[in-house]
Write an enzyme that holds these catalytic residues in place. Structure first.
Site, mmCIF file in Angstrom:
data_model
loop_
_atom_site.group_PDB
_atom_site.id
_atom_site.type_symbol
_atom_site.label_atom_id
_atom_site.label_comp_id
_atom_site.label_asym_id
_atom_site.label_seq_id
_atom_site.Cartn_x
_atom_site.Cartn_y
_atom_site.Cartn_z
ATOM 1 N N CYS A 143 7.938 11.451 -0.333
ATOM 2 C CA CYS A 143 8.163 9.641 0.367
ATOM 3 C C CYS A 143 9.543 10.151 1.637
ATOM 4 O O CYS A 143 10.627 11.024 0.869
ATOM 5 C CB CYS A 143 8.547 8.448 -0.535
ATOM 6 S SG CYS A 143 9.566 6.666 0.160
ATOM 7 N N ILE A 197 -1.242 14.577 3.804
ATOM 8 C CA ILE A 197 -0.540 14.340 3.934
ATOM 9 C C ILE A 197 0.470 12.949 3.954
ATOM 10 O O ILE A 197 -0.303 12.152 3.465
ATOM 11 C CB ILE A 197 0.553 15.201 5.105
ATOM 12 C CG1 ILE A 197 -0.145 13.782 6.025
ATOM 13 C CG2 ILE A 197 0.094 16.773 5.563
ATOM 14 C CD1 ILE A 197 0.064 13.821 7.573
ATOM 15 N N LYS A 231 0.569 2.264 -6.034
ATOM 16 C CA LYS A 231 1.833 1.810 -5.255
ATOM 17 C C LYS A 231 2.766 3.390 -6.126
ATOM 18 O O LYS A 231 2.466 3.153 -7.686
ATOM 19 C CB LYS A 231 2.693 0.799 -5.384
ATOM 20 C CG LYS A 231 4.071 0.941 -4.775
ATOM 21 C CD LYS A 231 4.308 0.445 -3.507
ATOM 22 C CE LYS A 231 5.687 1.094 -3.027
ATOM 23 N NZ LYS A 231 5.757 1.576 -1.842
HETATM 24 C C1 LIG Z 1 2.905 0.358 4.191
HETATM 25 C C2 LIG Z 1 3.388 1.833 3.200
HETATM 26 C C3 LIG Z 1 3.682 2.226 2.314
HETATM 27 C C4 LIG Z 1 3.559 3.673 0.742
HETATM 28 N N1 LIG Z 1 4.342 3.817 0.842
HETATM 29 C C5 LIG Z 1 3.542 4.825 0.009
HETATM 30 C C6 LIG Z 1 3.836 5.400 -1.550
HETATM 31 O O1 LIG Z 1 4.553 4.155 -2.392
HETATM 32 N N2 LIG Z 1 3.680 6.358 -1.845
HETATM 33 C C7 LIG Z 1 3.306 7.214 -1.432
HETATM 34 O O2 LIG Z 1 3.522 8.602 -2.075
HETATM 35 N N3 LIG Z 1 2.765 6.890 -0.251
HETATM 36 C C8 LIG Z 1 2.710 6.032 0.403
HETATM 37 N N4 LIG Z 1 3.040 5.545 1.849
HETATM 38 C C9 LIG Z 1 1.650 7.269 2.770
HETATM 39 C C10 LIG Z 1 0.587 6.332 1.822
HETATM 40 O O3 LIG Z 1 -0.077 7.038 1.050
HETATM 41 C C11 LIG Z 1 -0.105 7.913 2.809
HETATM 42 O O4 LIG Z 1 0.560 9.175 2.813
HETATM 43 C C12 LIG Z 1 0.460 7.963 4.612
HETATM 44 O O5 LIG Z 1 0.376 6.473 4.863
HETATM 45 C C13 LIG Z 1 -0.535 8.774 5.668
HETATM 46 O O6 LIG Z 1 -2.037 8.033 5.027
HETATM 47 P P1 LIG Z 1 -2.263 6.576 6.769
HETATM 48 O O7 LIG Z 1 -2.221 7.094 7.862
HETATM 49 O O8 LIG Z 1 -3.828 6.734 6.031
HETATM 50 O O9 LIG Z 1 -2.005 5.646 6.657
HETATM 51 C C14 LIG Z 1 2.942 4.830 2.102
HETATM 52 C C15 LIG Z 1 2.307 4.206 3.761
HETATM 53 C C16 LIG Z 1 2.813 3.391 4.005
HETATM 54 C C17 LIG Z 1 2.368 2.603 5.118
#
Ligand SMILES: Cc1cc2nc3c(=O)[nH]c(=O)nc-3n(C[C@H](O)[C@H](O)[C@H](O)COP(=O)(O)O)c2cc1C
Ligand SMILES: Cc1cc2nc3c(=O)[nH]c(=O)nc-3n(C[C@H](O)[C@H](O)[C@H](O)COP(=O)(O)OP(=O)(O)OC[C@H]3O[C@@H](n4cnc5c(N)ncnc54)[C@H](O)[C@@H]3O)c2cc1C
Ligand SMILES: Cc1cc2nc3c(=O)[nH]c(=O)nc-3n(C[C@H](O)[C@H](O)[C@H](O)COP(=O)(O)OP(=O)(O)OC[C@H]3O[C@@H](n4cnc5c(N)ncnc54)[C@H](O)[C@@H]3O)c2cc1C
Ligand SMILES: Cc1cc2nc3c(=O)[nH]c(=O)nc-3n(C[C@H](O)[C@H](O)[C@H](O)COP(=O)(O)O)c2cc1C
Ligand code: FES
Ligand code: FES
Lengths: 263, 310, 310, 263
Positions: free
Chosen positions: C135, C196, C52
């Site tokens: 973020c 991304i 995280k």
């Molecule tokens: C619930 C949740 C929490 C996330 N928290 C972070 C975070 O703390 N730091 C970060 O860089 N990205 C965070 N992300 C983004 C994810 O790491 C990722 O970049 C994004 O969800 C796209 O990938 P996915 O489609 O596989 O989920 C978060 C995504 C989700 C869904």
């Protein structure tokens, strides 16, 4: 719509079908009704609409006339080469005739072949009038005969069968054949003539049209013919619908969407 | 609990100088190249219709494949095919004889080009002109010239000074700050903004080993972009005083309500014309009215922007 | 037609200074707050895990609802809850005793804050540090400081000068030009970019009359953003020399292939950990290998970036 | 998962269930198994997890103890007010007992009530040991009795029934009752005790746990208890699973994710 809307297939067989014309067979689970079409992508070249001429046991067959870059590339594919299909799309032919007659011009015989084989499998056979400029452009004759249909041939130059157009031959045959429904596909001028002749004797029927197609799914508008979309409302239309379409037989749109008189 | 008001909810709209039966407008590029198709959308119930984006010269657009459609959304890279503004007169002349409310969409690479096109559209009888500052897949046009406030300002100013019909600026979501684009358009004289155009995107066919669109890049539309469009409309509503036309993934009456509550005055429909057919325009009206009836709204204005904090 | 090569396809990766069993990395923010959960993802088959995003101080994050999930994709506005870098030592100490490859994600509002956090992560034994410059829903962090090349350059430079472990820059898609962000990161010493993060988005509940997330805005992830992520990776591959970690909507082995063909060296998995469960890491390996076996690829490098024109 | 994953409902009835505790009934088509939970959004306030205590004929009932801002706002809702539900989520109770015993502490009786009514509708009845600090905090007693279950009451101050904790009363009753499975829900210290007692006589069972929940669907990690997610792997766990979970009864995480000893 079939779950196979987008699918990649390999060429498994290629057969010469006429001069500059090939039947191509692909491994594919696509189930197409007669008259429907596929958008076929020849990687690196173009994606174009093609009717299905054969559809059986995991094999899809197209019959392709070389006209320009895409059709040429398609006919130059080798066994094992891949293409991508989208489809099947569009409204196919109604299967309600007891005694169907088909009138094909050139590669217009392609969708009519799938129609004939579907009718044959239902135990219905009929007559096929097949025209071309000359003998070596006659397409799929043997296939119609193998299905047990009566084939009547017309060539513009008389090099085989009746000398004249398919519509001339139709006019002659109308007097001697028993028919209840007419299906036609080919150059639009021919369709126009065929429909005029059919309507003169109140013979109902359907024609498969061609227009420039980009999306194939009714969003881009490139296949417009008045208020109809050939990809979505057609490519098969009832004669009585076509009567209401002023551009039919008269005009087509080019890639930029300009209305151009048909040649 | 609210009591049902008397009578039908009113979904009509007095909008700029146009009187719309309902807020649902056919989006640019969808069936918009011919008068007949634009008319068919209008007859199917569209409150107004936007033409395909028209340029100074005829263009064939990109080579096929130009469309890739998945359940998540659609991607296109049509490449702005169009007959050119001179030839398009034929279509506008047909439309002029009808009661269709027609918004002419135009694209160019320079402010002056936009002005020439907008004047033509005005001459042809368009009720308004929409500037495509946002197509993400045509080199030298759209997003490439519409992603800085300075460029948006220059183009809108040039057009607003050349025509008397309302000027609508269609904005790109491919930016870190859509508000600055909207503000630039407003300051330069736009009477409304349209948000959003498609989101720049790519998919690849692993078996063919190529991007699925011939142009490689394309624009994503449909349900996948709905949350992005709603966010953009919400952001724009916070800073603009001119009305916002919401577009992006609207397929149902409830989608429309989300956009309206975010701040949209009118709505445009693109991809859903494909997925639900052109009848979508009557479905949308029914669904919107049903929602308003159940929730006791008499007019669209009672819903507009209500999720914003005071 | 290709002949089957001998043996199993090799999906291992020598990546920066890490040896990964496979290219699938747990994305930041997913089950990443505790050592036990990070370990469970690693045991389930992840090639590496990202924590995280951790900040200087403990944060509770935004009020609930923080998540909205639809079949099209997911939206979240967690608001960067985290125990703070001091407290997080406890989790890192547990991980250190295992063979898990751990990438520490950090966020701050200033270059100096990033450097302090990165040094701590290095001290805690992280194999690399990932900078959250992207973020989209935490005021003063993420996208707000990561959407100009100048700011990206300043932050990456500060961190790269402070630690010896590889520095990864996680980029935002909420920009008109992700390439300039990637180039800034590369020039400033990043060893890889991650693309991304989520796309800024909003949905509204028409019956509740509020945005569905307490923070109003959130970040869209999952299948809806896949075409956007693939496009970003493709664009970055055209201009960068450092490796790209692809992330956004990867749920199947074929999705991974699309990203790899676009140019990704490794992949991160977020939303799919929810939709398919943590076992997704073994499914992905199986699906990727099956594709490679059928298509006769021996190594990931044979697929990487192959859709680019020479 | 039910198709109703996200749904908006109106409050239709509110009943006092104990001191600072209300049963709230909502119009809803959600079908929840006993032990599953919903994420309920009180607009403008917060979204929190809640077990389902009643589920019947298009009505969902929750039994809510006022603890802080969200539960207070929930209990202050008026008839006709709307909330949004996500769910049902999580793993519920196994329904395999012939002679179940329930041990509830405080509002822990809520999910056990739906369990009891489900068993009753299957023709199975059992014993319910219900504890609270004092008389006015006893929750849902009448409802268990109406279902035909034997109810045994324990209060810390002896203001009603047995004087002592629910686990003390369980220890006593174990000697006289015939039981084959134990279900428990309540403060974690109580669960810990109850499980110790049950295991001492080899009585199998399940406990429903609580942890801070943000997403409810297994992505954020806020409900972590060692390698398990309470929202996804739980909230109901077998006693033998809990034995392997070192944080059980010992520690919880706060909103920032910091591990804190349980009080
Ligand atoms: C619930 C949740 C929490 C996330 N928290 C972070 C975070 O703390 N730091 C970060 O860089 N990205 C965070 N992300 C983004 C994810 O790491 C990722 O970049 C994004 O969800 C796209 O990938 P996915 O489609 O596989 O989920 C978060 C995504 C989700 C869904
Ligand atoms: C629904 C539908 C079904 C079709 N089914 C078949 C089929 O089964 N077999 C088959 O061979 N073809 C079929 N076609 C036609 C085929 O799609 C075109 O021949 C092809 O797109 C031409 O591409 P190209 O790049 O080879 O030629 P282009 O470079 O596009 O064109 C070469 C020349 O042919 C002319 N031309 C292009 N298309 C047509 C046309 N449709 N009619 C007349 N002239 C044209 C052009 O104006 C140009 O002069 C079908 C078309 C449609 C719309
Ligand atoms: C799966 C599950 C099912 C639940 N079912 C029910 C139910 O059926 N009925 C019901 O009344 N509650 C139930 N809860 C607990 C409920 O979710 C919390 O009481 C609620 O979130 C508190 O929110 P608040 O804003 O009112 O209080 P907060 O402001 O969050 O907290 C107020 C005070 O209570 C303490 N607190 C918060 N949560 C808990 C907790 N879970 N246990 C002990 N102390 C706590 C806090 O530390 C603080 O001191 C359940 C929880 C879970 C995880
Ligand atoms: C096939 C297609 C063609 C489009 N052509 C144009 C265009 O010419 N000009 C324009 O401004 N937008 C064009 N768009 C964008 C749409 O007008 C609309 O902004 C976008 O698709 C989002 O709305 P939707 O999700 O309802 O489709 C096109 C979209 C599609 C799908
Ligand atoms: S081909 Fe696009 S609408 Fe018919
Ligand atoms: S509440 Fe988010 S993982 Fe359980």
């Amino acid at each position: 719509m079939s779950p196979e809307t987008v699918s990649v297939s390999r060429l498994i067989q290629k057969k010469n079908a006429a001069k500059d014309c090939f039947s191509l067979f692909f491994e594919s689970q696509i189930q197409s009704s007669p008259g429907q079409f596929l958008m076929i992508w020849i990687p690196g070249v173009d994606e174009i609409p093609m009717s299905v001429s054969h559809c059986r046991n995991g094999t899809i067959g197209l019959t392709v006339k070389v006209l320009g870059e895409a059709t040429e590339a398609l006919c130059n594919l080798e066994e094992g080469d891949r293409v991508r299909f989208r489809g099947p799309f569009g409204q196919g032919f109604k299967l309600e005739a007891k005694r169907p007659v088909l009138v094909a011009g050139g590669v217009g015989s392609a969708p009519l072949l799938l129609l004939a084989s579907t009718y044959s499998s239902m135990g219905v056979k009929g007559d096929a009038i097949i025209g071309a400029k000359s003998k070596d452009e006659l397409t799929l004759i043997q296939e119609f005969e193998n299905l047990g249909w009566n084939v009547y041939i017309a060539t513009d130059d008389g090099s085989n069968g009746f000398k004249g157009t398919a519509s001339d031959l139709l006019e002659k045959k109308l007097k001697v054949l028993t028919l209840d429904f007419l299906y036609t596909c080919g150059p639009e001028k021919m369709l126009f003539e065929v429909i005029r002749i059919a309507e003169s004797v109140n013979l109902p029927g359907q024609a498969a049209l061609e227009r420039l197609m980009k999306c194939g799914i009714g969003i881009c508008g490139s296949c417009a013919i008045n208020q109809k979309l050939v990809c979505r409302d057609g490519p098969v239309f009832d004669f009585k619908e076509l009567r209401k379409i002023s551009e039919f037989g008269k005009a087509k749109r080019d890639a930029a969407g300009r209305l151009r008189p048909s040649v | 609990m609210p009591n049902a008001k008397q009578g039908e909810p009113d979904i009509g709209l007095d909008f700029l100088d146009m009187k719309l039966n309902n807020p649902f407008i056919l989006a640019s590029g969808i069936l918009g190249e011919t008068a007949d198709l634009l008319l068919s959308a209008f007859k199917a119930g569209a409150g107004a219709v936007v033409t395909k984006s028209i340029g100074l010269e005829p263009r064939d657009g990109h080579r096929n494949p130009t469309i890739y459609s998945t359940p998540d959304g659609m991607m296109n890279a049509m490449g702005l095919p169009n007959p050119g503004i001179e030839d398009f007169k034929r279509e506008m002349d047909v439309l002029r004889k009808t009661d269709a409310v027609v918004i002419g969409s135009v694209f160019a690479s320079k402010p002056n080009g936009f002005s020439i096109l907008a004047k033509k559209m005005q001459d042809y009888g368009a009720a308004a002109v929409e500037l495509n500052l946002s197509c993400p897949h045509a080199r030298g046009y759209g997003t490439e010239i519409g992603s800085t406030p300075a460029s948006v300002r220059r183009i809108v100013k040039s057009v607003a000074g050349s025509v008397s019909i309302p000027v609508l600026a269609k904005l790109t979501p491919n930016t870190s700050d859509i508000c600055s684009l909207g503000l630039a358009a407003q300051e330069a004289g736009a009477k409304a903004v349209v948000a959003i155009n498609t989101v720049k995107a790519m998919r690849i066919d692993p078996l063919i080993k190529r991007p699925v669109l011939a142009n490689r890049y394309g624009g994503l539309s449909g349900s996948a972009v709905k949350p992005i469009g709603i966010r953009c409309v919400y952001e724009l509503f916070e800073v603009l005083t001119i009305p916002i036309i919401g577009v992006g993934g609207i397929a149902t009456g409830l989608d429309a309500v989300e956009y309206i509550m975010a701040g949209a005055t009118a709505l445009q429909i693109g991809t859903a014309v494909q997925t639900r057919g052109v009848k979508v325009f009557s479905y949308l009206q029914d669904e919107l009215k049903e929602f308003m009836r159940k929730e006791n709204y008499g007019h669209l204005s009672e819903m507009r922007g209500i999720v914003h904090e005071p």
